[in-house]
Write a protein that holds these residues in place. Structure first.
Motif, PDB file in Angstrom:
ATOM      1  N   ILE A 101       9.840  22.805 -11.625  1.00 13.14           N
ATOM      2  CA  ILE A 101      10.760  23.697 -10.918  1.00 13.14           C
ATOM      3  C   ILE A 101      12.122  23.020 -10.829  1.00 13.14           C
ATOM      4  N   LYS A 102      13.150  23.818 -10.582  1.00 15.50           N
ATOM      5  CA  LYS A 102      14.501  23.287 -10.423  1.00 15.50           C
ATOM      6  C   LYS A 102      14.963  23.503  -8.991  1.00 15.50           C
ATOM      7  N   LEU A 103      15.418  22.406  -8.377  1.00 14.02           N
ATOM      8  CA  LEU A 103      15.771  22.441  -6.964  1.00 14.02           C
ATOM      9  C   LEU A 103      17.183  21.890  -6.764  1.00 14.02           C
ATOM     10  N   PRO A 104      17.914  22.365  -5.743  1.00 16.31           N
ATOM     11  CA  PRO A 104      19.210  21.771  -5.414  1.00 16.31           C
ATOM     12  C   PRO A 104      19.025  20.352  -4.892  1.00 16.31           C
ATOM     13  N   TYR A 105      20.106  19.575  -4.871  1.00 15.50           N
ATOM     14  CA  TYR A 105      20.021  18.137  -4.592  1.00 15.50           C
ATOM     15  C   TYR A 105      19.259  17.819  -3.308  1.00 15.50           C
ATOM     16  N   ARG A 106      19.671  18.385  -2.201  1.00 21.56           N
ATOM     17  CA  ARG A 106      19.075  17.981  -0.918  1.00 21.56           C
ATOM     18  C   ARG A 106      17.577  18.283  -0.864  1.00 21.56           C
ATOM     19  N   ILE A 107      17.152  19.382  -1.469  1.00 22.17           N
ATOM     20  CA  ILE A 107      15.722  19.711  -1.473  1.00 22.17           C
ATOM     21  C   ILE A 107      14.992  18.820  -2.478  1.00 22.17           C
ATOM     22  N   ALA A 108      15.621  18.616  -3.636  1.00 22.92           N
ATOM     23  CA  ALA A 108      14.989  17.761  -4.642  1.00 22.92           C
ATOM     24  C   ALA A 108      14.811  16.350  -4.115  1.00 22.92           C
ATOM     25  N   LEU A 109      15.769  15.890  -3.298  1.00 19.31           N
ATOM     26  CA  LEU A 109      15.691  14.538  -2.748  1.00 19.31           C
ATOM     27  C   LEU A 109      14.466  14.366  -1.862  1.00 19.31           C
ATOM     28  N   LYS A 110      14.027  15.441  -1.233  1.00 22.95           N
ATOM     29  CA  LYS A 110      12.869  15.367  -0.349  1.00 22.95           C
ATOM     30  C   LYS A 110      11.551  15.343  -1.109  1.00 22.95           C
ATOM     31  N   GLN A 111      11.635  15.548  -2.416  1.00 21.31           N
ATOM     32  CA  GLN A 111      10.403  15.547  -3.210  1.00 21.31           C
ATOM     33  C   GLN A 111      10.114  14.146  -3.757  1.00 21.31           C
ATOM     34  N   ALA A 112      10.484  13.120  -3.015  1.00 19.85           N
ATOM     35  CA  ALA A 112      10.333  11.740  -3.483  1.00 19.85           C
ATOM     36  C   ALA A 112       8.883  11.422  -3.835  1.00 19.85           C
ATOM     37  N   ALA A 113       7.971  12.078  -3.193  1.00 23.04           N
ATOM     38  CA  ALA A 113       6.553  11.818  -3.479  1.00 23.04           C
ATOM     39  C   ALA A 113       6.208  12.190  -4.910  1.00 23.04           C
ATOM     40  N   TYR A 114       7.031  13.031  -5.525  1.00 25.92           N
ATOM     41  CA  TYR A 114       6.757  13.476  -6.881  1.00 25.92           C
ATOM     42  C   TYR A 114       7.458  12.614  -7.932  1.00 25.92           C
ATOM     43  N   TYR A 115       8.236  11.610  -7.487  1.00 33.97           N
ATOM     44  CA  TYR A 115       8.915  10.738  -8.447  1.00 33.97           C
ATOM     45  C   TYR A 115       7.875   9.969  -9.258  1.00 33.97           C
ATOM     46  N   SER A 116       8.297   9.557 -10.441  1.00 34.12           N
ATOM     47  CA  SER A 116       7.423   8.741 -11.275  1.00 34.12           C
ATOM     48  C   SER A 116       7.102   7.431 -10.563  1.00 34.12           C
ATOM     49  N   ALA A 117       5.897   6.960 -10.731  1.00 33.95           N
ATOM     50  CA  ALA A 117       5.499   5.703 -10.094  1.00 33.95           C
ATOM     51  C   ALA A 117       6.064   4.497 -10.825  1.00 33.95           C
ATOM     52  N   ALA A 118       6.520   4.686 -12.063  1.00 36.44           N
ATOM     53  CA  ALA A 118       7.027   3.577 -12.877  1.00 36.44           C
ATOM     54  C   ALA A 118       8.534   3.709 -13.090  1.00 36.44           C
ATOM     55  N   CYS A 119       9.178   2.578 -13.226  1.00 40.81           N
ATOM     56  CA  CYS A 119      10.622   2.534 -13.491  1.00 40.81           C
ATOM     57  C   CYS A 119      10.919   3.205 -14.832  1.00 40.81           C
ATOM     58  N   ILE A 120      12.015   3.950 -14.894  1.00 40.40           N
ATOM     59  CA  ILE A 120      12.358   4.689 -16.114  1.00 40.40           C
ATOM     60  C   ILE A 120      12.873   3.783 -17.230  1.00 40.40           C
ATOM     61  N   PHE A 121      13.089   2.500 -16.949  1.00 41.16           N
ATOM     62  CA  PHE A 121      13.654   1.594 -17.962  1.00 41.16           C
ATOM     63  C   PHE A 121      12.647   0.601 -18.541  1.00 41.16           C
ATOM     64  N   HIS A 122      11.393   0.730 -18.233  1.00 38.57           N
ATOM     65  CA  HIS A 122      10.421  -0.255 -18.723  1.00 38.57           C
ATOM     66  C   HIS A 122       9.213   0.458 -19.322  1.00 38.57           C
ATOM     67  N   ASP A 123       9.431   1.122 -20.420  1.00 37.90           N
ATOM     68  CA  ASP A 123       8.348   1.882 -21.038  1.00 37.90           C
ATOM     69  C   ASP A 123       7.256   0.990 -21.614  1.00 37.90           C
ATOM     70  N   GLU A 124       7.668  -0.117 -22.261  1.00 36.89           N
ATOM     71  CA  GLU A 124       6.685  -0.970 -22.940  1.00 36.89           C
ATOM     72  C   GLU A 124       5.844  -1.771 -21.947  1.00 36.89           C
ATOM     73  N   ALA A 125       6.486  -2.268 -20.896  1.00 35.52           N
ATOM     74  CA  ALA A 125       5.752  -3.013 -19.862  1.00 35.52           C
ATOM     75  C   ALA A 125       6.128  -2.416 -18.513  1.00 35.52           C
ATOM     76  N   PRO A 126       5.486  -1.325 -18.121  1.00 30.70           N
ATOM     77  CA  PRO A 126       5.880  -0.577 -16.918  1.00 30.70           C
ATOM     78  C   PRO A 126       5.925  -1.446 -15.657  1.00 30.70           C
ATOM     79  N   LEU A 127       7.003  -1.233 -14.870  1.00 29.80           N
ATOM     80  CA  LEU A 127       7.146  -1.884 -13.574  1.00 29.80           C
ATOM     81  C   LEU A 127       7.172  -0.811 -12.495  1.00 29.80           C
ATOM     82  N   PRO A 128       6.595  -1.093 -11.342  1.00 27.78           N
ATOM     83  CA  PRO A 128       6.567  -0.070 -10.286  1.00 27.78           C
ATOM     84  C   PRO A 128       7.959   0.262  -9.782  1.00 27.78           C
ATOM     85  N   ALA A 129       8.223   1.544  -9.601  1.00 27.55           N
ATOM     86  CA  ALA A 129       9.506   1.984  -9.067  1.00 27.55           C
ATOM     87  C   ALA A 129       9.531   1.789  -7.557  1.00 27.55           C
ATOM     88  N   VAL A 130      10.726   1.539  -7.037  1.00 31.04           N
ATOM     89  CA  VAL A 130      10.914   1.471  -5.590  1.00 31.04           C
ATOM     90  C   VAL A 130      10.607   2.839  -4.993  1.00 31.04           C
TER      91      VAL A 130
END
Length: 272
Positions: free
Chosen positions: A20-49
């Motif tokens: 789905i597409k959400l405006p910024y403030r609502i999308a920001l509240k969907q933090a639980a849906y963020y990827s668990a891995a950092c977007i810059f470490h595909d080969e050796a995944p690191l946990p995202a903050v």
């Protein structure tokens, strides 16, 4: 610069796979849906903050890029002109009221323009996402970078759009690296040439308002700027300059023997 691709709504993938597409403030509240891995470490995944698409190291790297840009802006301004001088206060010989354009370091100018564009793209997206934010009165790129550093690094790190965050991180890291490169490049070498005075005349107005021509008070400097274009210039007015080989050729005519070669070798290390 992908960071200029401004968006009003952000793509959010829900746990059931729906997008789905959400405006910024609502999308920001969907933090639980963020990827668990950092977007810059595909080969050796690191946990995202938590609440971010970045790991701790990448988040710190983003903050440092903004800090480097903010700190380097004044140095980039100084590096634009040889010697850091702004402009001569006197018209040059034969120029009357005309002032010639000063030589600038085009590499530095290009880096400054890229920084300005990227910073404004980021600020534009921030104002679009958070329209209640007030920009500082001084809106130069250096001040805006400091404003981002002091007040909005959290906004950058936790942005709900992984694509925007990736583009911002890459663009900022690239221009911060370029800025360090042009600032800390080897500084020009200047050597005073003994008993040599600037041959130019300067034009000024006397007490009676009439135009007066007088010898330039500057001394002669042999300068190696590090880019292969050696010059001989005045210590007072940087517009009084000639290519080094031309000056040494003219000056050597007044001296016996191999004066030109000796002068060139002594002052500009030519022929070594």
């Amino acid at each position: 610069m992908d960071s200029c691709d401004l968006g009003y709504v952000y793509r959010t993938e829900l746990p059931d796979g729906r997008v789905i597409k959400l405006p910024y403030r609502i999308a920001l509240k969907q933090a639980a849906y963020y990827s668990a891995a950092c977007i810059f470490h595909d080969e050796a995944p690191l946990p995202a903050v938590k609440g971010s698409h970045l790991c701790a190291d990448c988040a710190e790297g983003l903050r440092k890029s903004v800090a480097d840009i903010a700190e380097s802006w004044t140095d980039l301004e100084a590096a634009m002109l040889p010697g850091g001088r702004a402009a001569s206060s006197e018209p040059v010989s034969g120029g009357k009221e005309l002032y010639p354009p000063l030589p600038i370091n085009t590499d530095v100018a290009d880096v400054r323009e890229r920084i300005r564009s990227i910073v404004w793209c980021i600020v534009g997206q921030l104002i679009q996402d958070l329209p209640d934010r007030k920009l500082p009165a001084d809106q130069s790129a250096g001040v805006l970078a400091s404003w981002l550093l002091n007040w909005h690094v959290g906004y950058l790190v936790t942005h709900p759009s992984a694509n925007h965050l990736r583009a911002v991180s890459l663009d900022l890291a690239a221009v911060a690296w370029e800025a360090r490169g042009v600032i800390y490049r080897s500084k020009p070498v200047e050597v005073s040439v003994p008993s040599a005075r600037c041959p130019q005349q300067v034009i000024s107005k006397g007490p009676d308002g009439k135009t007066v021509s007088s010898p330039c008070p500057g001394e002669v400097l042999a300068v190696d700027p590090g880019d292969g274009r050696k010059v001989v210039r005045c210590s007072v007015d940087i517009t009084h300059r000639v290519p080094a080989d031309q000056w040494f050729y003219t000056h050597a005519n007044r001296r016996p023997g191999r004066a030109r070669a000796a002068l060139a070798k002594k002052y500009l290390k030519v022929g070594k």
